[in-house]
Design a protein around this motif. Structure first.
Motif, PDB file in Angstrom:
ATOM      1  N   ASN A  37      -5.811  13.321  -1.775  1.00  0.00           N
ATOM      2  CA  ASN A  37      -5.242  13.619  -0.458  1.00  0.00           C
ATOM      3  C   ASN A  37      -5.619  12.555   0.572  1.00  0.00           C
ATOM      4  O   ASN A  37      -4.790  12.134   1.378  1.00  0.00           O
ATOM      5  N   GLU A  38      -6.866  12.119   0.555  1.00  0.00           N
ATOM      6  CA  GLU A  38      -7.314  11.083   1.491  1.00  0.00           C
ATOM      7  C   GLU A  38      -6.599   9.764   1.229  1.00  0.00           C
ATOM      8  O   GLU A  38      -6.199   9.070   2.153  1.00  0.00           O
ATOM      9  N   LEU A  39      -6.444   9.412  -0.049  1.00  0.00           N
ATOM     10  CA  LEU A  39      -5.772   8.161  -0.386  1.00  0.00           C
ATOM     11  C   LEU A  39      -4.304   8.186   0.021  1.00  0.00           C
ATOM     12  O   LEU A  39      -3.789   7.213   0.571  1.00  0.00           O
ATOM     13  N   VAL A  40      -3.625   9.297  -0.235  1.00  0.00           N
ATOM     14  CA  VAL A  40      -2.219   9.416   0.160  1.00  0.00           C
ATOM     15  C   VAL A  40      -2.097   9.269   1.673  1.00  0.00           C
ATOM     16  O   VAL A  40      -1.226   8.550   2.175  1.00  0.00           O
ATOM     17  N   PHE A  41      -2.985   9.903   2.421  1.00  0.00           N
ATOM     18  CA  PHE A  41      -2.929   9.816   3.873  1.00  0.00           C
ATOM     19  C   PHE A  41      -3.253   8.405   4.357  1.00  0.00           C
ATOM     20  O   PHE A  41      -2.577   7.871   5.231  1.00  0.00           O
ATOM     21  N   GLU A  42      -4.302   7.769   3.796  1.00  0.00           N
ATOM     22  CA  GLU A  42      -4.704   6.446   4.258  1.00  0.00           C
ATOM     23  C   GLU A  42      -3.693   5.366   3.883  1.00  0.00           C
ATOM     24  O   GLU A  42      -3.481   4.429   4.634  1.00  0.00           O
ATOM     25  N   PHE A  43      -3.085   5.469   2.716  1.00  0.00           N
ATOM     26  CA  PHE A  43      -2.160   4.434   2.278  1.00  0.00           C
ATOM     27  C   PHE A  43      -0.764   4.633   2.854  1.00  0.00           C
ATOM     28  O   PHE A  43      -0.092   3.678   3.186  1.00  0.00           O
TER      29      PHE A  43
ATOM     30  N   ILE B 224     -12.164   2.435  -1.501  1.00  0.00           N
ATOM     31  CA  ILE B 224     -11.077   2.053  -2.411  1.00  0.00           C
ATOM     32  C   ILE B 224      -9.951   1.373  -1.636  1.00  0.00           C
ATOM     33  O   ILE B 224      -9.397   0.360  -2.070  1.00  0.00           O
ATOM     34  N   ARG B 225      -9.613   1.910  -0.481  1.00  0.00           N
ATOM     35  CA  ARG B 225      -8.542   1.312   0.332  1.00  0.00           C
ATOM     36  C   ARG B 225      -8.884  -0.127   0.720  1.00  0.00           C
ATOM     37  O   ARG B 225      -8.049  -1.020   0.624  1.00  0.00           O
ATOM     38  N   GLY B 226     -10.099  -0.339   1.136  1.00  0.00           N
ATOM     39  CA  GLY B 226     -10.500  -1.694   1.522  1.00  0.00           C
ATOM     40  C   GLY B 226     -10.450  -2.666   0.359  1.00  0.00           C
ATOM     41  O   GLY B 226      -9.984  -3.798   0.508  1.00  0.00           O
ATOM     42  N   GLN B 227     -10.894  -2.227  -0.795  1.00  0.00           N
ATOM     43  CA  GLN B 227     -10.911  -3.113  -1.952  1.00  0.00           C
ATOM     44  C   GLN B 227      -9.497  -3.408  -2.457  1.00  0.00           C
ATOM     45  O   GLN B 227      -9.169  -4.544  -2.792  1.00  0.00           O
ATOM     46  N   ILE B 228      -8.647  -2.385  -2.495  1.00  0.00           N
ATOM     47  CA  ILE B 228      -7.260  -2.609  -2.931  1.00  0.00           C
ATOM     48  C   ILE B 228      -6.549  -3.526  -1.944  1.00  0.00           C
ATOM     49  O   ILE B 228      -5.824  -4.443  -2.340  1.00  0.00           O
ATOM     50  N   SER B 229      -6.740  -3.305  -0.665  1.00  0.00           N
ATOM     51  CA  SER B 229      -6.099  -4.151   0.358  1.00  0.00           C
ATOM     52  C   SER B 229      -6.523  -5.605   0.212  1.00  0.00           C
ATOM     53  O   SER B 229      -5.703  -6.509   0.288  1.00  0.00           O
ATOM     54  N   ALA B 230      -7.816  -5.824  -0.018  1.00  0.00           N
ATOM     55  CA  ALA B 230      -8.302  -7.190  -0.196  1.00  0.00           C
ATOM     56  C   ALA B 230      -7.737  -7.819  -1.459  1.00  0.00           C
ATOM     57  O   ALA B 230      -7.379  -9.003  -1.480  1.00  0.00           O
TER      58      ALA B 230
ATOM     59  N   ALA C 180     -15.522  12.264  -1.065  1.00  0.00           N
ATOM     60  CA  ALA C 180     -14.131  11.889  -1.302  1.00  0.00           C
ATOM     61  C   ALA C 180     -13.606  11.019  -0.161  1.00  0.00           C
ATOM     62  O   ALA C 180     -12.913  10.018  -0.401  1.00  0.00           O
ATOM     63  N   LYS C 181     -13.922  11.362   1.079  1.00  0.00           N
ATOM     64  CA  LYS C 181     -13.469  10.566   2.219  1.00  0.00           C
ATOM     65  C   LYS C 181     -14.075   9.168   2.189  1.00  0.00           C
ATOM     66  O   LYS C 181     -13.388   8.175   2.439  1.00  0.00           O
ATOM     67  N   ASN C 182     -15.350   9.081   1.883  1.00  0.00           N
ATOM     68  CA  ASN C 182     -16.004   7.769   1.828  1.00  0.00           C
ATOM     69  C   ASN C 182     -15.477   6.927   0.668  1.00  0.00           C
ATOM     70  O   ASN C 182     -15.276   5.722   0.811  1.00  0.00           O
TER      71      ASN C 182
ATOM     72  N   LEU D  45       0.831  -1.206   0.000  1.00  0.00           N
ATOM     73  CA  LEU D  45       0.000   0.000   0.000  1.00  0.00           C
ATOM     74  C   LEU D  45       0.868   1.259   0.000  1.00  0.00           C
ATOM     75  O   LEU D  45       0.520   2.255  -0.626  1.00  0.00           O
ATOM     76  N   ARG D  46       1.994   1.204   0.682  1.00  0.00           N
ATOM     77  CA  ARG D  46       2.900   2.352   0.708  1.00  0.00           C
ATOM     78  C   ARG D  46       3.618   2.563  -0.626  1.00  0.00           C
ATOM     79  O   ARG D  46       4.139   3.631  -0.887  1.00  0.00           O
ATOM     80  N   SER D  47       3.658   1.519  -1.457  1.00  0.00           N
ATOM     81  CA  SER D  47       4.383   1.616  -2.727  1.00  0.00           C
ATOM     82  C   SER D  47       3.507   2.112  -3.871  1.00  0.00           C
ATOM     83  O   SER D  47       3.925   2.078  -5.019  1.00  0.00           O
ATOM     84  N   ILE D  48       2.295   2.586  -3.580  1.00  0.00           N
ATOM     85  CA  ILE D  48       1.399   3.076  -4.627  1.00  0.00           C
ATOM     86  C   ILE D  48       1.618   4.569  -4.836  1.00  0.00           C
ATOM     87  O   ILE D  48       1.615   5.350  -3.883  1.00  0.00           O
TER      88      ILE D  48
END
Length: 183
Positions: A72-78, A173-179, A166-168, A54-57
Motif C-alpha cells: 500500500n505504501e509503495l503504490v501510494f508513493e510511486f 525502496i523508493r529512493g533506491q529504485i529512483s536512483a 513497512a513505511k520506512n 515509477l508510475r509504470s511499476i
C-alpha cells in the motif's frame, strides 16, 4: 605594527580567502548541473522520465501484515493513486522476512520489557515482457516497541511497529529504485 604593514596586510589576500573564493566559484559553475530526481525532465533508463517510470511499476500482492502495508505504501508513493489505468511495463516482486529481538528482560517476572522488530525486504523490479532485472536490492529496518503485561497493548504495539517498518521500507525502496532508474 606600522600603518604601512597594516595596509599591506589588508591588501594581500590570504590563502584561506583564495580557497574560499575558488570553492564558491566552482559551486556557482556546478549549480547549473543540478537536476531534481523526481522532475518530469529527468531521463530514465527504461525510457521517459523517472517519474513516469515509477508510475509504470505494477505491485503484486505481498504476504503478511508487513507485506500488505508495504504494498500500500509503495503504490501510494510511486503512483499517488492518481493514474490507476497507467500502462504498466515494470513489475515489482519482493520477499519479506521479519524477526523479533528481545532487548531487555524483567528478571523479577521473566518477561521481556521491550523488543525490536527487524524487517527485511529482498526485492527486484523487472520488465514485464522480457524479465530483465532493472533494479534490485535488500533493505532492512529495525523498529523498537514496548511490551506490556497487558496482552492487547503488546499486540497493538507490535502491529504499530510492523506498520512503521513497512513505511520506512517503502521509503528506502523508493529512493533506491529512483536512483537505479536515473540515466
Amino acid at each position: 605594527m606600522s600603518s604601512s604593514e597594516t595596509a599591506a596586510r589588508i591588501i594581500k589576500p590570504s590563502r584561506r580567502g583564495l580557497a574560499l573564493a575558488a570553492a564558491l566559484g566552482m559551486a556557482a559553475l556546478a549549480g547549473g548541473c543540478f537536476q531534481p530526481l523526481y522532475s518530469e525532465y529527468t531521463a530514465s533508463t527504461v525510457g521517459g522520465s523517472v517519474k513516469g517510470a515509477l508510475r509504470s511499476i505494477e505491485f503484486a500482492e505481498l504476504k503478511g501484515l508487513i507485506g500488505h502495508y508495504l504494498r500500500n505504501e509503495l503504490v501510494f508513493e510511486f503512483d499517488g493513486g492518481n493514474e490507476p489505468d497507467a500502462q504498466k511495463t515494470l513489475k515489482f516482486d519482493s520477499a519479506l522476512a521479519e524477526s523479533v529481538e528481545v532487548v531487555t528482560v524483567d528478571y523479577a517476572n521473566g518477561r521481556a520489557d521491550s523488543a525490536v522488530l527487524v524487517a527485511t525486504a529482498t526485492w527486484k523490479v523487472t520488465r514485464i515482457g522480457t524479465g530483465e532485472v532493472v533494479s534490485s536490492g535488500t533493505n532492512s529496518v529495525r523498529e523498537p516497541y514496548e511490551r506490556s503485561s497487558q496482552r492487547f497493548a503488546t499486540v497493538r504495539a507490535a502491529r504499530d511497529a510492523q506498520i512503521r517498518a513497512a513505511k520506512n521500507l517503502a521509503g528506502l525502496i523508493r529512493g533506491q529504485i529512483s536512483a537505479d532508474l536515473t540515466s
